[in-house]
Design a protein around this motif. Structure first.
Motif, PDB file in Angstrom:
ATOM      1  N   LEU A   1       0.824  -1.211   0.000  1.00 29.39           N
ATOM      2  CA  LEU A   1       0.000   0.000   0.000  1.00 29.39           C
ATOM      3  C   LEU A   1       0.856   1.258   0.000  1.00 29.39           C
ATOM      4  N   GLU A   2       1.919   1.264   0.784  1.00 30.07           N
ATOM      5  CA  GLU A   2       2.784   2.449   0.851  1.00 30.07           C
ATOM      6  C   GLU A   2       3.498   2.714  -0.477  1.00 30.07           C
ATOM      7  N   SER A   3       3.701   1.691  -1.271  1.00 33.39           N
ATOM      8  CA  SER A   3       4.418   1.863  -2.538  1.00 33.39           C
ATOM      9  C   SER A   3       3.560   2.502  -3.631  1.00 33.39           C
ATOM     10  N   LEU A   4       2.259   2.601  -3.404  1.00 34.61           N
ATOM     11  CA  LEU A   4       1.360   3.176  -4.409  1.00 34.61           C
ATOM     12  C   LEU A   4       1.360   4.698  -4.354  1.00 34.61           C
ATOM     13  N   ASP A   5       1.371   5.331  -5.545  1.00 32.85           N
ATOM     14  CA  ASP A   5       1.300   6.800  -5.622  1.00 32.85           C
ATOM     15  C   ASP A   5      -0.123   7.291  -5.404  1.00 32.85           C
ATOM     16  N   LYS A   6      -1.098   6.436  -5.736  1.00 33.08           N
ATOM     17  CA  LYS A   6      -2.507   6.804  -5.693  1.00 33.08           C
ATOM     18  C   LYS A   6      -3.278   5.745  -4.914  1.00 33.08           C
ATOM     19  N   PRO A   7      -4.485   6.079  -4.476  1.00 35.90           N
ATOM     20  CA  PRO A   7      -5.334   5.060  -3.848  1.00 35.90           C
ATOM     21  C   PRO A   7      -5.673   3.948  -4.837  1.00 35.90           C
ATOM     22  N   VAL A   8      -6.044   2.812  -4.304  1.00 35.58           N
ATOM     23  CA  VAL A   8      -6.291   1.627  -5.113  1.00 35.58           C
ATOM     24  C   VAL A   8      -7.757   1.202  -5.014  1.00 35.58           C
ATOM     25  N   VAL A   9      -8.254   0.660  -6.124  1.00 41.19           N
ATOM     26  CA  VAL A   9      -9.555   0.004  -6.152  1.00 41.19           C
ATOM     27  C   VAL A   9      -9.282  -1.485  -6.336  1.00 41.19           C
ATOM     28  N   PHE A  10      -9.801  -2.307  -5.407  1.00 44.63           N
ATOM     29  CA  PHE A  10      -9.722  -3.763  -5.525  1.00 44.63           C
ATOM     30  C   PHE A  10     -11.079  -4.227  -6.039  1.00 44.63           C
ATOM     31  N   LYS A  11     -11.082  -4.994  -7.138  1.00 46.56           N
ATOM     32  CA  LYS A  11     -12.356  -5.346  -7.773  1.00 46.56           C
ATOM     33  C   LYS A  11     -12.338  -6.778  -8.291  1.00 46.56           C
ATOM     34  N   ASP A  12     -13.483  -7.450  -8.168  1.00 47.35           N
ATOM     35  CA  ASP A  12     -13.711  -8.785  -8.751  1.00 47.35           C
ATOM     36  C   ASP A  12     -12.714  -9.819  -8.254  1.00 47.35           C
ATOM     37  N   MET A  13     -12.823 -10.145  -6.963  1.00 48.93           N
ATOM     38  CA  MET A  13     -11.926 -11.125  -6.350  1.00 48.93           C
ATOM     39  C   MET A  13     -12.714 -12.082  -5.458  1.00 48.93           C
ATOM     40  N   ASP A  14     -12.170 -13.275  -5.275  1.00 45.36           N
ATOM     41  CA  ASP A  14     -12.749 -14.195  -4.299  1.00 45.36           C
ATOM     42  C   ASP A  14     -12.387 -13.755  -2.889  1.00 45.36           C
ATOM     43  N   GLU A  15     -11.084 -13.467  -2.695  1.00 46.29           N
ATOM     44  CA  GLU A  15     -10.679 -13.019  -1.361  1.00 46.29           C
ATOM     45  C   GLU A  15      -9.576 -11.976  -1.447  1.00 46.29           C
ATOM     46  N   LEU A  16      -9.674 -11.027  -0.523  1.00 48.50           N
ATOM     47  CA  LEU A  16      -8.680  -9.969  -0.374  1.00 48.50           C
ATOM     48  C   LEU A  16      -8.221 -10.034   1.072  1.00 48.50           C
ATOM     49  N   ILE A  17      -6.915 -10.189   1.258  1.00 46.26           N
ATOM     50  CA  ILE A  17      -6.363 -10.383   2.599  1.00 46.26           C
ATOM     51  C   ILE A  17      -5.404  -9.237   2.908  1.00 46.26           C
ATOM     52  N   PHE A  18      -5.711  -8.480   3.954  1.00 45.96           N
ATOM     53  CA  PHE A  18      -4.796  -7.446   4.429  1.00 45.96           C
ATOM     54  C   PHE A  18      -3.971  -8.050   5.559  1.00 45.96           C
ATOM     55  N   THR A  19      -2.643  -7.924   5.463  1.00 46.34           N
ATOM     56  CA  THR A  19      -1.761  -8.505   6.477  1.00 46.34           C
ATOM     57  C   THR A  19      -1.818  -7.691   7.771  1.00 46.34           C
ATOM     58  N   ASP A  20      -1.252  -8.265   8.833  1.00 42.42           N
ATOM     59  CA  ASP A  20      -1.336  -7.665  10.175  1.00 42.42           C
ATOM     60  C   ASP A  20      -0.675  -6.301  10.288  1.00 42.42           C
ATOM     61  N   ASP A  21       0.240  -5.961   9.372  1.00 40.83           N
ATOM     62  CA  ASP A  21       0.919  -4.662   9.466  1.00 40.83           C
ATOM     63  C   ASP A  21       0.125  -3.513   8.831  1.00 40.83           C
ATOM     64  N   VAL A  22      -1.018  -3.825   8.199  1.00 43.22           N
ATOM     65  CA  VAL A  22      -1.868  -2.793   7.595  1.00 43.22           C
ATOM     66  C   VAL A  22      -2.676  -2.109   8.694  1.00 43.22           C
ATOM     67  N   THR A  23      -2.729  -0.765   8.625  1.00 43.40           N
ATOM     68  CA  THR A  23      -3.393   0.023   9.676  1.00 43.40           C
ATOM     69  C   THR A  23      -4.634   0.734   9.138  1.00 43.40           C
ATOM     70  N   ASN A  24      -5.438   1.242  10.056  1.00 45.73           N
ATOM     71  CA  ASN A  24      -6.599   2.053   9.681  1.00 45.73           C
ATOM     72  C   ASN A  24      -6.181   3.239   8.820  1.00 45.73           C
ATOM     73  N   GLU A  25      -5.105   3.902   9.181  1.00 42.81           N
ATOM     74  CA  GLU A  25      -4.639   5.073   8.427  1.00 42.81           C
ATOM     75  C   GLU A  25      -4.268   4.713   6.992  1.00 42.81           C
ATOM     76  N   LEU A  26      -3.626   3.569   6.819  1.00 37.05           N
ATOM     77  CA  LEU A  26      -3.286   3.126   5.461  1.00 37.05           C
ATOM     78  C   LEU A  26      -4.541   2.816   4.648  1.00 37.05           C
ATOM     79  N   ILE A  27      -5.513   2.187   5.274  1.00 36.65           N
ATOM     80  CA  ILE A  27      -6.771   1.901   4.588  1.00 36.65           C
ATOM     81  C   ILE A  27      -7.440   3.214   4.182  1.00 36.65           C
ATOM     82  N   LYS A  28      -7.482   4.176   5.103  1.00 41.38           N
ATOM     83  CA  LYS A  28      -8.106   5.476   4.812  1.00 41.38           C
ATOM     84  C   LYS A  28      -7.438   6.175   3.641  1.00 41.38           C
TER      85      LYS A  28
END
Length: 149
Positions: free
Chosen positions: A85-112
């Motif tokens: 997530l930190e490596s992205l210049d822009k926000p991301v849209v995740f679309k059309d997946m069976d499962e999306l897994i955020f690892t334990d190091d992902v925070t509320n601020e990163l999601i926001k």
């Protein structure tokens, strides 16, 4: 046939294969309670569902066209880390997946700051420390949001 996008009021009998009997029973009950026919309830539900999908598509298309987001789509299962997530210049849209897994190091601020939308994903797994309501606020057509222990 109307060319202005108006609804065609012509009716015909159709068979819907694979319709859950539970769904049909609930629609039938709702029709009786509201004084409508099953067809009217189904037509209304399908119109609303189609409008929702069209609005979601338009919103995402506009975001992509304006260059405001990165799109990740069509991956069956994806695990996303803090570094991803930190490596992205822009926000991301995740679309059309069976499962999306955020690892334990992902925070509320990163999601926001880095997740624009999560669309049409069966299950989103989030760390216990991430707000499921935050994930829900960024989600459209997500079946389950599961906090990981």
């Amino acid at each position: 046939m109307s060319t202005s996008g108006e609804e065609n009021n012509e009716r015909k009998t159709v068979t819907i294969r694979g319709l859950s009997t539970d769904i049909y029973d609930r629609v039938s009950r709702l029709a009786k309670e509201t004084g409508a026919t099953v067809g009217e309830v189904v037509n209304d539900a399908l119109k609303r569902y189609i409008a929702t999908l069209e609005n979601i598509s338009r919103t995402i298309d506009n975001m992509i066209r304006s260059g405001d987001v990165v799109m990740i789509s069509g991956v069956s299962s994806l695990t996303v880390t803090k570094v991803d997530l930190e490596s992205l210049d822009k926000p991301v849209v995740f679309k059309d997946m069976d499962e999306l897994i955020f690892t334990d190091d992902v925070t509320n601020e990163l999601i926001k700051s880095k997740v624009a939308k999560i669309v049409n994903v069966n299950t989103v797994y989030v760390p216990k420390s991430v707000s499921t309501l935050l994930i829900a606020s960024k989600s459209e057509l997500v079946k389950k949001i599961v906090p990981r222990q």
